[in-house]
Enzyme design. Sequence first.
Site, short mmCIF file in Angstrom:
data_model
loop_
_atom_site.label_atom_id
_atom_site.label_comp_id
_atom_site.label_asym_id
_atom_site.label_seq_id
_atom_site.Cartn_x
_atom_site.Cartn_y
_atom_site.Cartn_z
N GLU A 79 0.70 -1.28 0.05
CA GLU A 79 -0.11 -0.01 -0.01
C GLU A 79 0.92 1.32 -0.01
O GLU A 79 0.35 2.31 0.34
CB GLU A 79 -1.09 0.00 1.11
CG GLU A 79 -0.45 -0.22 2.44
CD GLU A 79 -1.14 -0.31 3.41
OE1 GLU A 79 -2.11 0.73 3.80
OE2 GLU A 79 -1.47 -1.36 4.18
N CYS A 111 -3.44 -3.91 4.12
CA CYS A 111 -2.23 -4.88 4.77
C CYS A 111 -2.93 -6.22 4.66
O CYS A 111 -2.07 -7.14 4.57
CB CYS A 111 -2.53 -4.78 6.46
SG CYS A 111 -2.21 -3.13 6.88
N HIS A 234 -2.29 -10.45 11.98
CA HIS A 234 -1.82 -9.38 11.64
C HIS A 234 -1.52 -8.32 12.64
O HIS A 234 -2.20 -8.31 13.78
CB HIS A 234 -2.87 -8.52 10.71
CG HIS A 234 -2.66 -7.07 10.21
ND1 HIS A 234 -1.34 -6.80 9.77
CD2 HIS A 234 -3.18 -6.08 10.68
CE1 HIS A 234 -1.37 -5.57 9.54
NE2 HIS A 234 -2.60 -5.07 9.90
N1 CAA Z 1 1.43 1.70 30.92
C1 CAA Z 1 0.81 0.64 30.38
N2 CAA Z 1 -0.17 0.83 29.58
C2 CAA Z 1 -0.67 1.96 29.13
C3 CAA Z 1 -0.21 3.08 29.65
C4 CAA Z 1 0.80 2.98 30.58
N3 CAA Z 1 1.53 4.14 31.19
N4 CAA Z 1 -0.85 4.19 29.13
C5 CAA Z 1 -1.81 3.68 28.31
N5 CAA Z 1 -1.56 2.38 28.35
C6 CAA Z 1 -2.58 1.39 27.42
C7 CAA Z 1 -3.80 1.82 27.25
O1 CAA Z 1 -4.49 1.35 28.41
C8 CAA Z 1 -4.37 1.06 26.15
O2 CAA Z 1 -4.45 -0.19 26.35
P1 CAA Z 1 -5.98 -1.26 25.95
O3 CAA Z 1 -6.09 -0.94 24.68
O4 CAA Z 1 -5.53 -2.62 26.34
O5 CAA Z 1 -6.75 -0.48 27.01
C9 CAA Z 1 -3.13 1.09 25.17
O6 CAA Z 1 -1.87 1.52 26.11
C10 CAA Z 1 -3.17 2.15 24.34
O7 CAA Z 1 -3.54 3.28 24.69
P2 CAA Z 1 -4.65 4.47 24.21
O8 CAA Z 1 -5.68 3.53 23.62
O9 CAA Z 1 -4.80 5.51 24.82
O10 CAA Z 1 -3.78 4.94 22.74
P3 CAA Z 1 -3.94 5.85 21.61
O11 CAA Z 1 -5.26 6.48 21.76
O12 CAA Z 1 -2.62 6.52 21.66
O13 CAA Z 1 -4.19 4.75 20.41
C11 CAA Z 1 -3.95 3.18 18.70
C12 CAA Z 1 -3.70 3.29 20.31
C13 CAA Z 1 -5.18 3.14 18.36
C14 CAA Z 1 -3.23 1.86 18.50
C15 CAA Z 1 -3.03 4.29 17.69
O14 CAA Z 1 -1.57 3.90 17.94
C16 CAA Z 1 -3.20 4.11 16.37
O15 CAA Z 1 -4.45 4.67 15.69
N6 CAA Z 1 -2.53 3.26 15.51
C17 CAA Z 1 -2.75 3.22 14.19
C18 CAA Z 1 -3.66 2.52 13.74
C19 CAA Z 1 -3.69 1.20 14.02
O16 CAA Z 1 -2.84 0.51 14.25
N7 CAA Z 1 -5.07 0.33 13.95
C20 CAA Z 1 -5.26 -1.08 14.29
C21 CAA Z 1 -5.98 -1.86 13.45
S1 CAA Z 1 -6.08 -1.14 11.93
C22 CAA Z 1 -5.14 -2.27 10.94
O17 CAA Z 1 -4.95 -3.38 11.63
C23 CAA Z 1 -4.72 -2.12 9.72
C24 CAA Z 1 -3.04 -1.36 9.91
O18 CAA Z 1 -2.39 -2.12 9.92
C25 CAA Z 1 -2.96 -0.13 10.14
#
Ligand code: CAA
Length: 390
Positions: A79, A111, A234
Amino acid sequence: MKIGIDLISFHTPSYVLDLRTLAEKRGVDPDKFVIGIGQERMAVVPPDQDIVTLAANAALPLLDKAGRDNIELVIFATESGVDQSKAAACFCQGLLQLPSACRCIEVKEACYGATASLRMAAAMVAARPHTRALVLAADIARYDLASPGEPTQGAGAVAMLVSAHPRVLALDPETGFYTEDIMDFWRPNYRDEALVDGKYSTRMYLTTLLEAWKNYKAASGRALLADHAHFCFHLPFTKIAYKSFERLCKAEGVPLPSKEELDRLLEPALLYNRQTGNTYAACVYEALASLLDNAPGQLDHQRIGLFSYGSGCMAEFFSGVVQKGYRQHLFTDAHRAMLDSRTPVTYRQYEDIFNYGVPKDGADHVFAPYRGGPFRLAGIKDHKRRYEAK
Ligand code: CAA
């Protein structure tokens, strides 16, 4: 007739950013990245590498071992395409000196593209069992600086040779797939960075996992734990493997295994992704390479469950049986040496490389040489990408 993966080789760039460095810069607790999403480092792609060179670098050791005879199909899943018209597979055909009696195409569905490619390659080999196919999957995961997606960036490539005498993994014919028209992650043509609704995409990943599993189960009659020794998911980030497995156990009414058992089932497949970050199309096959290279016991004759997800969206659960004697056909030492010898970059170097803009006005450009595999992008002249072997 058995059809499947005869050889599998993985490549990632030679530069890497520690996510603790990124966490400090962003004012985030490093445990959020390391424990919360399960990532330790992410690959940083120097300007003279792109998906073509990453894939060619992944494929070269495999072709040196297996030869190039009878390869009649090269499918490149990505992609992060470098041209709107020419398939990345055509660049690789030249660089890798593949036969000219060969179909070369590029495939895209976020992906998921490599899984569609693997299935198409298997179908061609089934029709012409004396031929072989090369499946290349390479991607560079880029999100905006300081966005939630930033710590889930990464890059890498996997090359797989598909044949009717697979030495590594024979694919099972039964499979379960599911599609739905959604906007969870996408990259319009005018952007270098993907747009993503991260929480929605995670939710849809887990929802489609259950749908694909349901269809796979109906087709195969197999049970979650009794019939699968390990799982490769994945991996946009490694924590999702634990979330996925929990969902599957819940859906099947199976008690969640102990932490030790969960780690035994899932961890070997996560080791490489934790060090490279998301490799999009290559992800689930990077996980397979990681599992085969790092599972503590022998996997001969064991069935592996695999889940492929592409945003937009397309999901497939499928499986394969590891072949007797597979270990002697792996590139384990080369994979480990590559990961161990990467050069760490500072935050500043990461940002400079991120912002290094290849001219978009059509001007000629020469790329300084960086560390990397045998192939590099030397420059752009007269709108043509010029690749070279080092
Ligand atoms: N210590 C330990 N854990 C902590 C922490 C700390 N101090 N602070 C936060 N966490 C945990 C949270 O509790 C959370 O865990 P859970 O999901 O188990 O509750 C985790 O860390 C992530 O925290 P947030 O949800 O607050 O994180 P975020 O808002 O920054 O977003 C994300 C995380 C959505 C993965 C973001 O990185 C993102 O958008 N990534 C890109 C898109 C993506 O990866 N999507 C996944 C599916 S899509 C797909 O598969 C296609 C592809 O390849 C993109």
